[in-house]
Design a protein around this motif. Structure first.
Motif, PDB file in Angstrom:
ATOM      1  N   GLY A 183       0.814  -1.218   0.000  1.00  0.00           N
ATOM      2  CA  GLY A 183       0.000   0.000   0.000  1.00  0.00           C
ATOM      3  C   GLY A 183       0.842   1.260   0.000  1.00  0.00           C
ATOM      4  O   GLY A 183       0.520   2.228  -0.703  1.00  0.00           O
ATOM      5  N   TYR A 184       1.921   1.264   0.770  1.00  0.00           N
ATOM      6  CA  TYR A 184       2.814   2.423   0.803  1.00  0.00           C
ATOM      7  C   TYR A 184       3.463   2.649  -0.560  1.00  0.00           C
ATOM      8  O   TYR A 184       3.572   3.776  -1.044  1.00  0.00           O
ATOM      9  N   THR A 185       3.914   1.558  -1.171  1.00  0.00           N
ATOM     10  CA  THR A 185       4.593   1.680  -2.457  1.00  0.00           C
ATOM     11  C   THR A 185       3.653   2.219  -3.527  1.00  0.00           C
ATOM     12  O   THR A 185       4.000   3.146  -4.271  1.00  0.00           O
ATOM     13  N   GLU A 186       2.462   1.653  -3.613  1.00  0.00           N
ATOM     14  CA  GLU A 186       1.516   2.105  -4.623  1.00  0.00           C
ATOM     15  C   GLU A 186       1.041   3.519  -4.317  1.00  0.00           C
ATOM     16  O   GLU A 186       0.862   4.344  -5.225  1.00  0.00           O
ATOM     17  N   GLY A 187       0.857   3.828  -3.049  1.00  0.00           N
ATOM     18  CA  GLY A 187       0.453   5.182  -2.682  1.00  0.00           C
ATOM     19  C   GLY A 187       1.518   6.207  -2.990  1.00  0.00           C
ATOM     20  O   GLY A 187       1.228   7.318  -3.441  1.00  0.00           O
ATOM     21  N   GLY A 188       2.779   5.833  -2.754  1.00  0.00           N
ATOM     22  CA  GLY A 188       3.877   6.742  -3.080  1.00  0.00           C
ATOM     23  C   GLY A 188       3.966   6.999  -4.573  1.00  0.00           C
ATOM     24  O   GLY A 188       4.266   8.117  -5.005  1.00  0.00           O
ATOM     25  N   ARG A 189       3.708   5.964  -5.377  1.00  0.00           N
ATOM     26  CA  ARG A 189       3.720   6.135  -6.830  1.00  0.00           C
ATOM     27  C   ARG A 189       2.585   7.066  -7.263  1.00  0.00           C
ATOM     28  O   ARG A 189       2.790   7.974  -8.079  1.00  0.00           O
ATOM     29  N   LEU A 190       1.388   6.865  -6.708  1.00  0.00           N
ATOM     30  CA  LEU A 190       0.253   7.699  -7.081  1.00  0.00           C
ATOM     31  C   LEU A 190       0.419   9.136  -6.596  1.00  0.00           C
ATOM     32  O   LEU A 190      -0.088  10.068  -7.222  1.00  0.00           O
ATOM     33  N   ALA A 191       1.133   9.321  -5.481  1.00  0.00           N
ATOM     34  CA  ALA A 191       1.322  10.664  -4.927  1.00  0.00           C
ATOM     35  C   ALA A 191       2.201  11.529  -5.813  1.00  0.00           C
ATOM     36  O   ALA A 191       2.276  12.742  -5.613  1.00  0.00           O
ATOM     37  N   LYS A 192       2.871  10.929  -6.802  1.00  0.00           N
ATOM     38  CA  LYS A 192       3.618  11.710  -7.786  1.00  0.00           C
ATOM     39  C   LYS A 192       2.715  12.178  -8.921  1.00  0.00           C
ATOM     40  O   LYS A 192       3.102  13.024  -9.724  1.00  0.00           O
ATOM     41  N   LEU A 193       1.509  11.608  -8.988  1.00  0.00           N
ATOM     42  CA  LEU A 193       0.578  11.921 -10.062  1.00  0.00           C
ATOM     43  C   LEU A 193      -0.609  12.759  -9.591  1.00  0.00           C
ATOM     44  O   LEU A 193      -1.304  13.370 -10.398  1.00  0.00           O
ATOM     45  N   MET A 194      -0.857  12.748  -8.275  1.00  0.00           N
ATOM     46  CA  MET A 194      -1.938  13.536  -7.687  1.00  0.00           C
ATOM     47  C   MET A 194      -1.531  13.899  -6.258  1.00  0.00           C
ATOM     48  O   MET A 194      -0.638  13.260  -5.706  1.00  0.00           O
ATOM     49  N   PRO A 195      -2.140  14.933  -5.665  1.00  0.00           N
ATOM     50  CA  PRO A 195      -1.788  15.288  -4.291  1.00  0.00           C
ATOM     51  C   PRO A 195      -1.933  14.098  -3.345  1.00  0.00           C
ATOM     52  O   PRO A 195      -2.852  13.284  -3.491  1.00  0.00           O
ATOM     53  N   GLY A 196      -1.025  14.026  -2.364  1.00  0.00           N
ATOM     54  CA  GLY A 196      -1.031  12.901  -1.439  1.00  0.00           C
ATOM     55  C   GLY A 196      -2.341  12.709  -0.712  1.00  0.00           C
ATOM     56  O   GLY A 196      -2.791  11.580  -0.501  1.00  0.00           O
ATOM     57  N   TRP A 197      -3.005  13.811  -0.346  1.00  0.00           N
ATOM     58  CA  TRP A 197      -4.253  13.657   0.395  1.00  0.00           C
ATOM     59  C   TRP A 197      -5.366  13.166  -0.515  1.00  0.00           C
ATOM     60  O   TRP A 197      -6.337  12.565  -0.047  1.00  0.00           O
ATOM     61  N   HIS A 198      -5.238  13.375  -1.821  1.00  0.00           N
ATOM     62  CA  HIS A 198      -6.196  12.798  -2.751  1.00  0.00           C
ATOM     63  C   HIS A 198      -6.049  11.274  -2.772  1.00  0.00           C
ATOM     64  O   HIS A 198      -7.043  10.548  -2.859  1.00  0.00           O
ATOM     65  N   VAL A 199      -4.794  10.807  -2.695  1.00  0.00           N
ATOM     66  CA  VAL A 199      -4.539   9.370  -2.721  1.00  0.00           C
ATOM     67  C   VAL A 199      -5.225   8.679  -1.550  1.00  0.00           C
ATOM     68  O   VAL A 199      -6.028   7.759  -1.731  1.00  0.00           O
ATOM     69  N   ILE A 200      -4.926   9.110  -0.347  1.00  0.00           N
ATOM     70  CA  ILE A 200      -5.520   8.439   0.811  1.00  0.00           C
ATOM     71  C   ILE A 200      -7.005   8.748   0.901  1.00  0.00           C
ATOM     72  O   ILE A 200      -7.807   7.907   1.324  1.00  0.00           O
ATOM     73  N   GLY A 201      -7.406   9.957   0.472  1.00  0.00           N
ATOM     74  CA  GLY A 201      -8.824  10.313   0.511  1.00  0.00           C
ATOM     75  C   GLY A 201      -9.665   9.394  -0.350  1.00  0.00           C
ATOM     76  O   GLY A 201     -10.669   8.832   0.107  1.00  0.00           O
ATOM     77  N   TRP A 202      -9.255   9.198  -1.601  1.00  0.00           N
ATOM     78  CA  TRP A 202     -10.022   8.343  -2.499  1.00  0.00           C
ATOM     79  C   TRP A 202      -9.906   6.875  -2.112  1.00  0.00           C
ATOM     80  O   TRP A 202     -10.855   6.093  -2.297  1.00  0.00           O
ATOM     81  N   ALA A 203      -8.763   6.462  -1.559  1.00  0.00           N
ATOM     82  CA  ALA A 203      -8.632   5.078  -1.095  1.00  0.00           C
ATOM     83  C   ALA A 203      -9.614   4.804   0.047  1.00  0.00           C
ATOM     84  O   ALA A 203     -10.244   3.732   0.097  1.00  0.00           O
ATOM     85  N   LEU A 204      -9.748   5.758   0.951  1.00  0.00           N
ATOM     86  CA  LEU A 204     -10.695   5.608   2.055  1.00  0.00           C
ATOM     87  C   LEU A 204     -12.133   5.575   1.551  1.00  0.00           C
ATOM     88  O   LEU A 204     -12.936   4.742   1.980  1.00  0.00           O
ATOM     89  N   VAL A 205     -12.449   6.480   0.641  1.00  0.00           N
ATOM     90  CA  VAL A 205     -13.810   6.535   0.098  1.00  0.00           C
ATOM     91  C   VAL A 205     -14.124   5.244  -0.660  1.00  0.00           C
ATOM     92  O   VAL A 205     -15.240   4.713  -0.580  1.00  0.00           O
ATOM     93  N   LEU A 206     -13.140   4.713  -1.385  1.00  0.00           N
ATOM     94  CA  LEU A 206     -13.332   3.471  -2.117  1.00  0.00           C
ATOM     95  C   LEU A 206     -13.680   2.311  -1.181  1.00  0.00           C
ATOM     96  O   LEU A 206     -14.482   1.428  -1.532  1.00  0.00           O
ATOM     97  N   CYS A 207     -13.098   2.322   0.016  1.00  0.00           N
ATOM     98  CA  CYS A 207     -13.338   1.245   0.986  1.00  0.00           C
ATOM     99  C   CYS A 207     -14.589   1.477   1.832  1.00  0.00           C
ATOM    100  O   CYS A 207     -14.988   0.578   2.596  1.00  0.00           O
ATOM    101  N   LEU A 208     -15.189   2.662   1.742  1.00  0.00           N
ATOM    102  CA  LEU A 208     -16.301   3.016   2.632  1.00  0.00           C
ATOM    103  C   LEU A 208     -17.462   2.031   2.577  1.00  0.00           C
ATOM    104  O   LEU A 208     -17.952   1.603   3.640  1.00  0.00           O
TER     105      LEU A 208
END
Length: 307
Positions: A183-208
């Motif tokens: 999760g950290y690795t994939e999140g770090g990769r995505l955080a180069k493409l979108m703001p970091g809080w968008h990464v965890i924000g959408w991941a949380l919403v996806l799991c809601l």
């Protein structure tokens, strides 16, 4: 962002944008702040277990964190991620929103906070390995020697404290290492493409939806006894560790790179040991100061090594 830009290292982007290295230093500070937040997760989880069962605590914390993230995403009018990013967000959600909290919470039913914290000290090396496989980047030999040395220090400390044997709780913790590193690795990769809080924000919403259903089932089968510690623990693991901690962590990883940021987490188990003594009243192991010195030396080397 072009393919050429996306292949550029975060540190290079930071230097190119400013002509200096303040963005890299800022990334280190953000990642370190994330580590501080994470270091409080285990003590807060122990507090949360005073009021909730393990399944209820994990489900409710995820639901609360998702609601906080959703509110921020709505307030910021953040558009939906591109379709190509949803698979990566699912890996982040499965690793850091569901897998790691669940496995560590189950482990803490039989393991002490200090013991669990030291086992999870292997997370930096695990994350660096996942990152090397996922991104194709190869850190320098010095980096790997320091990273492996830090892991050896942590593992030796763990075995010394547990009498040389691994428990069922350790198996949960090792499983947590694997899913969290992914999760950290994939999140770090995505955080180069979108703001970091968008990464965890959408991941949380996806799991809601999944976690909301799990919360309903778990709360129906596990008794709830509200205490001040239990409520504080729940609030922290939801807002502090799961949302804010991951927000600054992914921003830090995007700035300084996944391998280097992951090595900052070598300090996390030692910080958690401090909280376990001051907050939970656990006894500090005599070997802890020696482990602290060894780990901090490894952190200094990895931060200076070419990654």
């Amino acid at each position: 962002m072009t393919a050429q830009n996306s292949a550029t290292s975060p540190s290079t982007i930071a230097v190119t944008a400013t002509g200096t290295r303040p963005a890299v230093n800022s990334g280190t500070l953000l990642a370190a702040l994330g580590v501080i937040c994470f270091s409080l997760t285990f003590p807060s989880t122990v507090w949360g277990l005073e009021s909730f069962g393990p399944w209820s605590l994990v489900a409710v914390r995820s639901v609360l964190a998702a609601l906080i993230a959703g509110a921020f995403l709505l307030a910021g009018r953040v558009p939906l991620p591109e379709r190509r990013h949803w698979a990566g967000l699912a890996v982040v959600g499965g690793g850091v929103v569901v897998g790691f909290p669940l496995l560590t919470t189950l482990a803490l039913q039989t393991s002490t906070t200090s013991h669990a914290a030291v086992v999870v000290g292997l997370l930096p090396l695990t994350t660096a390995t996942f990152a090397a496989i996922r991104t194709g980047r190869r850190p320098s030999r010095t980096f790997w020697i320091a990273a492996v040395s830090g892991a050896v220090v942590v593992l030796a400390f763990t075995l010394q404290q547990s009498g040389g044997a691994l428990s069922t709780g350790d198996l949960y913790l090792f499983g947590a290492l694997l899913v969290c590193a992914a999760g950290y690795t994939e999140g770090g990769r995505l955080a180069k493409l979108m703001p970091g809080w968008h990464v965890i924000g959408w991941a949380l919403v996806l799991c809601l939806p999944l976690m909301a259903a799990a919360a309903v089932v778990a709360l129906a089968h596990e008794p709830v006894h509200f205490t001040a510690h239990g409520v504080i623990g729940l609030v922290w693991v939801a807002a502090g560790s799961t949302f804010f901690g991951l927000y600054v962590w992914y921003r830090g990883m995007a700035a300084i790179g996944i391998p280097r940021a992951s090595q900052l987490q070598l300090a996390q188990p030692l910080m958690t040991l401090v909280w376990s003594v001051t907050v939970l009243g656990e006894d500090l192991a005599p070997a802890a100061p020696l482990a602290a010195v060894g780990v901090l030396v490894c952190i200094a080397v990895t931060q200076r090594a070419k990654s």
